[in-house]
Design an enzyme around this catalytic site. Structure first.
Site, mmCIF file in Angstrom:
data_model
loop_
_atom_site.group_PDB
_atom_site.id
_atom_site.type_symbol
_atom_site.label_atom_id
_atom_site.label_comp_id
_atom_site.label_asym_id
_atom_site.label_seq_id
_atom_site.Cartn_x
_atom_site.Cartn_y
_atom_site.Cartn_z
ATOM 1 N N ASP A 101 0.505 9.042 27.621
ATOM 2 C CA ASP A 101 1.924 8.630 27.724
ATOM 3 C C ASP A 101 2.204 7.544 28.761
ATOM 4 O OD1 ASP A 101 2.361 10.530 25.819
ATOM 5 O OD2 ASP A 101 3.671 11.799 27.028
ATOM 6 N N ASP A 123 3.509 23.032 25.805
ATOM 7 C CA ASP A 123 3.935 21.662 26.122
ATOM 8 C C ASP A 123 4.925 21.641 27.284
ATOM 9 O OD1 ASP A 123 2.590 20.264 24.001
ATOM 10 O OD2 ASP A 123 4.039 21.136 22.619
#
Ligand code: BGC
Length: 460
Positions: free
Chosen positions: A164, A388
């Protein structure tokens, strides 16, 4: 070819092999005993024998090891009793079969100001020069010093570099934290430092994270990404050669293929499929298309044709009863897309413990069937069953915070005003989430074969 480092004898280091084009080709993949222990915990909580038998099989699958904090390098009590980096590599050597390479995958994930656009995986290092200094000295240098040890030359070490990080610089600079990550140059400097140190070790392979098709699939986003990645790579000592490849879909849920939606330009009900609410004019429907387009664009920008693509298939299977078995016959565009797509999310921006997901393709090297995608491997980078993130306040010393995207009750403005679709009751990011693991195994596509050892009493 890389020269062997000098030793006591005049012989070249017999065990060292040349840096190969595809780190995974012809190799067995390292099976992480810490992951197997988590799966064992779920097996002991599962009464359905058929599901248990599948879990037994998954227990033996290779998954990546996340170095998600400095303590993860050292292992032990400071990291929930997990193995140290050196212990993983020792274990990889123990799993190595004679005459066959073994590849172990590690995720390098401790960037200063990590996860700038979200909260769930904020990390331990601040987005400051001091944070960058610690990243270099206490994290990357220490990892590189372990990788460099002569005894580990026999292991092909694949690294997934900072999920990311660069994608956030491409699309999320409206977020002040990401804007600072970009303007300070800290993300770029950190990634370049990591690439330099990792690439310098001949048996280490670097794969830069490149988000997924639902994020960078638009032509404009992909073009900006290719430009940024090219600048970053050019700023390393070895240029684009310091990057072995790119990895997509890390910890995401985007399928390898949308089997019933193969033409983004096809017209249904007066509109092109890509113009539907779900695709928002993004022609990149799946990871096989995205990796193909990314590879083509990178090569056009001067990257070597040998640049390989890896896709995280840990949770993008979308099997189970909700999976369509044929394309829709509806003549209304959005209905047609909703009924045809295997990705069951309400919006492609939903990423936290997504309800209904299933395990995807099992890890393997050089998967066939996607010749233009230049795939080095399907990997399970995100160990399926690890959360997550959480929508609740859970005190912790990992820098992680409660994230609305992990709260099932939250309506996400950035995701088409849809509910998050997150499973309730999730623990902190990276912690074991039994309910999610059970769901992923149940909804696997392809289905997980039952392990023949399934009914035997647990051994190891
Ligand atoms: C977490 C990490 C974890 C990784 C793999 C990330 O979302 O922030 O701590 O190691 O997922 O589960």
């Amino acid at each position: 070819m890389f020269g062997a480092a000098g030793g006591l004898t005049a012989k070249p280091a017999a065990a060292a092999e040349a840096h190969v084009d595809n780190a995974f080709a012809g190799a067995t993949l390292y099976v992480n005993p810490d992951y197997a222990a988590n799966v064992r915990g779920s097996i002991s909580r599962t009464s359905d024998p058929a599901l248990r038998a599948k879990m037994e099989k998954v227990k033996r699958y290779p998954t990546a090891v996340w170095l998600d904090r400095i303590a993860a390098i050292h292992g032990g009590d400071a990291n929930a009793g997990r193995k140290s980096l050196a212990a993983h590599l020792d274990q990889a050597l123990a799993q190595k079969r004679p005459g066959k390479p073994i590849t172990a995958t590690f995720v390098v994930y401790d960037l200063p100001g990590r996860d700038c656009a979200s909260l769930a995986s904020n990390g331990e290092l601040p987005l400051t020069e001091a944070g960058l200094h610690r990243y270099k000295n206490d994290y990357i240098d220490v990892i590189a010093s372990v990788f460099k040890k002569p005894k580990y030359r026999k292991v092909r070490i694949a690294t997934v570099v900072e999920p990311d990080s660069l994608p956030n610089l491409v699309t999320n600079t409206a977020d002040p934290e990401c804007a600072l990550a970009k303007s300070s140059g800290i993300y770029t400097k950190a990634v370049q430092y990591a690439l330099d140190k990792l690439h310098a070790v001949p048996n280490v392979y670097t794969y830069l994270d490149a988000a997924h098709s639902g994020w960078l699939g638009w032509d404009t986003n992909r073009a900006q990404a290719v430009q940024l990645y090219t600048e970053v790579a050019k700023g390393t000592a070895a240029g684009p050669r310091s990057v072995d490849g790119l990895v997509t879909n890390v910890s995401n849920y985007t399928p390898i293929e949308e089997p019933f939606l193969t033409d983004p330009d096809r017209t249904v009900g007066g509109g092109m499929v890509k113009s539907s609410k779900f695709y928002e004019w993004n022609p990149g429907f799946d990871e096989s298309d995205f990796t193909r387009d990314l590879h083509r664009d990178l090569v056009a920008a001067g990257w070597p044709a040998s640049t390989g693509m890896v896709v995280d298939t840990s949770r993008n299977g979308w099997g189970g009863p909700a999976r369509p078995t044929a394309g829709s016959t509806s003549t209304e565009l959005d209905t047609y897309v909703t009924e045809s797509k295997v990705d069951r999310r309400a919006h492609r921006g939903l990423w936290c413990n997504v309800d209904g997901a299933g395990l995807g393709q099992p890890p393997r090297s050089a998967p066939s069937g996607f010749p233009d995608s230049h795939l080095d491997a399907f990997l399970w980078v995100k160990p399926p069953g690890e959360s997550d993130g959480t929508g609740e306040d859970i005190p912790n010393d990992e820098g992680k915070a409660k994230d609305p995207m992990c709260d099932p009750a939250y309506t996400a403005p950035g995701a088409g005003d849809n509910k998050t679709g997150a499973l309730p009751g999730a623990p902190l990011a990276g912690h074991w989430f039994h309910d999610q693991f059970s769901m992923l195994v149940r909804n696997a596509h392809p289905a997980v074969p039952a392990s023949p050892k399934a009914t035997a009493k647990e051994t190891s």
